[in-house]
Design a protein around this motif. Structure first.
Motif, PDB file in Angstrom:
ATOM      1  N   ALA A 164      69.247 -40.187  12.533  1.00 27.01           N
ATOM      2  CA  ALA A 164      70.130 -40.333  11.426  1.00 27.01           C
ATOM      3  C   ALA A 164      69.464 -39.856  10.197  1.00 27.01           C
ATOM      4  CB  ALA A 164      70.435 -41.796  11.218  1.00 27.01           C
ATOM      5  N   ASN A 165      68.083 -39.790  10.120  1.00 24.64           N
ATOM      6  CA  ASN A 165      67.484 -39.043   8.914  1.00 24.64           C
ATOM      7  C   ASN A 165      66.082 -38.668   9.301  1.00 24.64           C
ATOM      8  OD1 ASN A 165      66.814 -38.657   6.268  1.00 24.64           O
ATOM      9  ND2 ASN A 165      66.385 -41.026   5.824  1.00 24.64           N
ATOM     10  N   PRO A 166      65.947 -37.435  10.018  1.00 28.85           N
ATOM     11  CA  PRO A 166      64.672 -37.254  10.529  1.00 28.85           C
ATOM     12  C   PRO A 166      63.669 -36.809   9.533  1.00 28.85           C
ATOM     13  CG  PRO A 166      66.155 -35.346  11.040  1.00 28.85           C
ATOM     14  CD  PRO A 166      67.076 -36.859  10.331  1.00 28.85           C
ATOM     15  N   ALA A 167      62.510 -36.906  10.035  1.00 34.18           N
ATOM     16  CA  ALA A 167      61.459 -36.370   8.863  1.00 34.18           C
ATOM     17  C   ALA A 167      61.489 -34.849   9.090  1.00 34.18           C
ATOM     18  CB  ALA A 167      59.998 -36.956   9.361  1.00 34.18           C
ATOM     19  N   LEU A 168      60.933 -34.267   8.007  1.00 32.87           N
ATOM     20  CA  LEU A 168      61.012 -32.616   7.848  1.00 32.87           C
ATOM     21  C   LEU A 168      59.976 -32.204   8.035  1.00 32.87           C
ATOM     22  CD1 LEU A 168      63.623 -32.307   4.728  1.00 32.87           C
ATOM     23  CD2 LEU A 168      64.263 -32.305   7.241  1.00 32.87           C
ATOM     24  N   ARG A 169      59.753 -31.012   8.481  1.00 36.90           N
ATOM     25  CA  ARG A 169      58.473 -30.126   8.443  1.00 36.90           C
ATOM     26  C   ARG A 169      58.613 -28.804   7.936  1.00 36.90           C
ATOM     27  NH1 ARG A 169      57.991 -29.859  15.306  1.00 36.90           N
ATOM     28  NH2 ARG A 169      58.018 -32.199  15.552  1.00 36.90           N
ATOM     29  N   ASN A 170      57.516 -28.394   7.600  1.00 35.02           N
ATOM     30  CA  ASN A 170      57.418 -27.182   6.701  1.00 35.02           C
ATOM     31  C   ASN A 170      58.278 -25.995   7.268  1.00 35.02           C
ATOM     32  OD1 ASN A 170      56.048 -25.809   4.383  1.00 35.02           O
ATOM     33  ND2 ASN A 170      55.240 -24.370   5.971  1.00 35.02           N
ATOM     34  N   ASN A 171      59.244 -25.294   6.254  1.00 32.16           N
ATOM     35  CA  ASN A 171      59.992 -24.453   6.707  1.00 32.16           C
ATOM     36  C   ASN A 171      61.215 -24.573   7.360  1.00 32.16           C
ATOM     37  OD1 ASN A 171      58.401 -22.365   5.265  1.00 32.16           O
ATOM     38  ND2 ASN A 171      57.218 -21.840   7.066  1.00 32.16           N
ATOM     39  N   ASP A 172      61.610 -26.033   7.219  1.00 29.53           N
ATOM     40  CA  ASP A 172      62.884 -26.427   7.601  1.00 29.53           C
ATOM     41  C   ASP A 172      63.928 -25.952   6.933  1.00 29.53           C
ATOM     42  OD1 ASP A 172      62.087 -27.396   9.961  1.00 29.53           O
ATOM     43  OD2 ASP A 172      62.170 -29.624   9.180  1.00 29.53           O
ATOM     44  N   VAL A 173      65.077 -25.724   7.325  1.00 30.49           N
ATOM     45  CA  VAL A 173      66.276 -25.196   6.811  1.00 30.49           C
ATOM     46  C   VAL A 173      67.502 -26.334   6.799  1.00 30.49           C
ATOM     47  CG1 VAL A 173      68.224 -23.368   6.420  1.00 30.49           C
ATOM     48  CG2 VAL A 173      65.800 -22.599   7.172  1.00 30.49           C
ATOM     49  N   ILE A 174      67.971 -26.868   5.672  1.00 33.81           N
ATOM     50  CA  ILE A 174      68.914 -27.742   5.869  1.00 33.81           C
ATOM     51  C   ILE A 174      70.633 -27.057   5.377  1.00 33.81           C
ATOM     52  CG2 ILE A 174      69.974 -29.767   4.927  1.00 33.81           C
ATOM     53  CD1 ILE A 174      67.188 -30.839   4.448  1.00 33.81           C
ATOM     54  N   VAL A 175      71.608 -26.988   6.115  1.00 26.51           N
ATOM     55  CA  VAL A 175      72.692 -26.167   5.902  1.00 26.51           C
ATOM     56  C   VAL A 175      73.940 -27.303   5.336  1.00 26.51           C
ATOM     57  CG1 VAL A 175      74.437 -24.591   6.532  1.00 26.51           C
ATOM     58  CG2 VAL A 175      71.940 -24.327   7.305  1.00 26.51           C
ATOM     59  N   VAL A 176      74.101 -27.279   4.177  1.00 25.78           N
ATOM     60  CA  VAL A 176      75.300 -28.362   4.064  1.00 25.78           C
ATOM     61  C   VAL A 176      76.637 -27.422   3.784  1.00 25.78           C
ATOM     62  CG1 VAL A 176      76.069 -29.742   2.198  1.00 25.78           C
ATOM     63  CG2 VAL A 176      73.606 -29.576   2.720  1.00 25.78           C
ATOM     64  N   LYS A 177      77.463 -27.878   4.643  1.00 22.22           N
ATOM     65  CA  LYS A 177      78.886 -27.108   5.007  1.00 22.22           C
ATOM     66  C   LYS A 177      79.849 -27.700   4.062  1.00 22.22           C
ATOM     67  CE  LYS A 177      78.211 -25.970   9.769  1.00 22.22           C
ATOM     68  NZ  LYS A 177      78.682 -26.366  11.183  1.00 22.22           N
ATOM     69  N   ARG A 178      81.008 -26.804   3.769  1.00 23.74           N
ATOM     70  CA  ARG A 178      82.124 -27.135   2.741  1.00 23.74           C
ATOM     71  C   ARG A 178      82.765 -28.409   3.841  1.00 23.74           C
ATOM     72  NH1 ARG A 178      85.144 -21.954   2.283  1.00 23.74           N
ATOM     73  NH2 ARG A 178      84.505 -21.683   4.188  1.00 23.74           N
ATOM     74  N   SER A 179      83.414 -29.088   3.022  1.00 23.89           N
ATOM     75  CA  SER A 179      84.454 -30.224   3.462  1.00 23.89           C
ATOM     76  C   SER A 179      85.658 -29.560   4.071  1.00 23.89           C
ATOM     77  CB  SER A 179      84.498 -31.348   2.394  1.00 23.89           C
ATOM     78  OG  SER A 179      85.425 -30.831   1.424  1.00 23.89           O
ATOM     79  N   GLY A 180      86.627 -30.315   4.743  1.00 22.23           N
ATOM     80  CA  GLY A 180      87.661 -29.568   5.228  1.00 22.23           C
ATOM     81  C   GLY A 180      88.724 -29.606   4.048  1.00 22.23           C
ATOM     82  N   ILE A 181      88.750 -30.416   3.160  1.00 26.39           N
ATOM     83  CA  ILE A 181      89.636 -30.193   1.954  1.00 26.39           C
ATOM     84  C   ILE A 181      89.099 -28.941   1.037  1.00 26.39           C
ATOM     85  CG2 ILE A 181      90.386 -31.119  -0.298  1.00 26.39           C
ATOM     86  CD1 ILE A 181      90.149 -34.044   1.198  1.00 26.39           C
TER      87      ILE A 181
END
Length: 468
Positions: free
Chosen positions: A420-437
């Motif tokens: 649910a909330n993983p610890a991050l590592r160096n150079n990780d990429v988080i992609v936040v997508k658009r909502s359906g609306i």
């Protein structure tokens, strides 16, 4: 190079010492021992005084072949003799040749010859050294060790050998316990040397972390300001060879730490800092040091950096020597609570770099502390904008070159959790997508865009006629 001198006729009187079994070639004594009288050799400058006969008195130098060239009697061999023995030999020559009857001869040392010493074993610069003596000082064991660059961490101070050739041709082996000298300060363990002595510093069978710091602090230890060449491999951000000094620090994961000269011996944690810091998968309980000794054998030992963090056991931060290899293994099962403490350690990087893309207020690279959970990285990027989907994609490049992806339903009230909330590592990429609306709105905007441009063009002539 230091200078030394002697102003007495002989060294200190006998000191009781244990003697081990002997053979025809050598005998061995232990620890503090008797200091033998000074023996003459080539290069010594002496003065010979014959009572009431000034014409036969004067200064003379011992020749390369160990002889003196004296008035009337000519050559007299005195190499290896004490001053008293030399006086007796000179008197015997004058008496046997019936030049003088019962002469009273006194021999005194004016200027001793330089001391040539060979040093081998666990010192930084083994080899041959020549020490000049003056001002009444005789070179000692610790002084020649300093000249040889100091002892290495792999040295066995309890069994330092002084090998001395006797006039008979036999070799005497004196075993000196320099550890007792460090513990007690008893100067008898710091034996004085003679010309032609050979010092052998053996390799310790086992590495003692408790004694390591005391050895490094000794006056005859290696210079702490000198850099050493080591290798750091395993779970660090930039494994490879490095030149390390006593002070190092890294700010970002994977950025080699800088070094400064502050008179501090290089240690395991400083080597890790120079290599960019440990990765989140490092096993700090079993950091291995592989050490190559002068004999060619390896001296391996393990340090527990977790004990350094939890109990402040500074002995675990072992002092390194030139040629060491530091191996940081991979952890098999990491406790999240322990991971947070390790991430705050000095040998972890200050920050890691995370790339946040998509529907956040401030997309781009953000720098966060190691072991930061995904929620905090999103907040560091300004949080979601009004177009964001609450489920994000975590993309990670693994050490084996593969890429893993994980869908995470974001809940800003959630603590660290692998799902649910993983610890991050160096150079990780988080992609936040658009909502359906937002996606539907963007699609409608795209579809109506040509009509909008058409009506805009159609309205231009009408607006022109309105001007009239």
């Amino acid at each position: 190079m230091g200078t030394f001198g002697v102003s007495c006729l002989c060294l200190s009187p006998a000191i009781a010492s244990a003697t081990l079994p002997t053979d025809s070639l050598q005998r061995e004594t232990t620890s503090s021992r008797a200091e033998d009288p000074y023996t003459l050799g080539a290069g010594d400058q002496i003065r010979i005084d014959i009572f009431k006969l000034t014409q036969y008195s004067g200064e003379n130098t011992v020749l390369v072949d160990g002889t003196l060239n004296l008035p009337v009697v000519g050559s007299v061999y005195i190499r290896g003799m004490t001053l008293e023995q030399a006086a007796s030999a000179i008197a015997a020559q004058y008496s046997q040749r019936r030049i003088l009857r019962s002469p009273i001869v006194t021999v005194s040392l004016v200027a001793p010859r330089p001391v040539k010493i060979g040093v081998s074993g666990e010192v930084n610069h083994p080899g041959s050294y020549t020490l000049e003596r003056q001002s009444g000082q005789v070179p000692t064991l610790t002084q020649i060790l300093e000249e040889a660059g100091g002892i290495r961490q792999s040295a066995d101070l309890r069994r330092v050998q002084l090998r001395r050739l006797q006039p008979s041709g036999a070799e005497e082996v004196i075993v000196v316990d320099l550890w007792q000298f460090l513990q007690t300060g008893d100067a008898r363990y710091n034996v004085t040397l003679r010309d032609g002595d050979a010092i052998v510093v053996p390799t310790a069978k086992d590495m003692s972390l408790a004694e390591s710091s005391q050895v490094a602090a000794a006056s005859f230890a290696a210079d702490a300001d000198q850099s050493i060449n080591i290798a750091v491999v395993g779970e660090v951000f930039r494994p490879g060879p490095y030149t390390v000094t006593g002070t190092a620090r890294t700010a970002e994961a994977g950025v080699p730490g800088g070094t400064t000269m502050l008179g501090t011996a290089p240690t395991v944690t400083r080597a890790i800092q120079v290599a960019g810091g440990i990765t989140p998968t490092a096993d700090v309980r079993k950091v291995q040091i592989q050490r190559r000794t002068r004999t060619g054998l390896e001296q391996n030992f393990t340090v527990d950096l977790w004990q350094l963090l939890r109990a402040g056991d500074l002995n675990q931060d072992a002092i390194l020597q030139d040629g060491d290899t530091v191996l940081v293994p991979t952890v098999t099962n990491l406790d999240p609570e322990e991971a947070a403490q390790i991430a705050a350690a000095s040998f972890s990087p200050d920050t890691i770099r995370i790339n946040v893309v998509g529907e956040v207020v401030q997309p781009g690279v953000v720098e966060v502390p190691p072991n930061t959970p995904l929620n905090q990285a999103l907040l560091a990027a300004g949080g979601f904008n009004n177009r964001a989907e609450q489920t994000v994609l975590l993309v990670r490049l693994n050490p084996n070159g593969s890429v893993s992806q994980q869908q995470v339903d974001v809940d800003f009230t959630q603590g660290i959790d692998s799902d649910a909330n993983p610890a991050l590592r160096n150079n990780d990429v988080i992609v936040v997508k658009r909502s359906g609306i937002a996606a539907i709105s963007d699609a409608l905007g795209t579809a109506t865009d040509p009509l909008t441009r058409f009506f805009t063009l159609f309205s231009i002539p009408l607006n022109f006629f309105r001007l009239f």
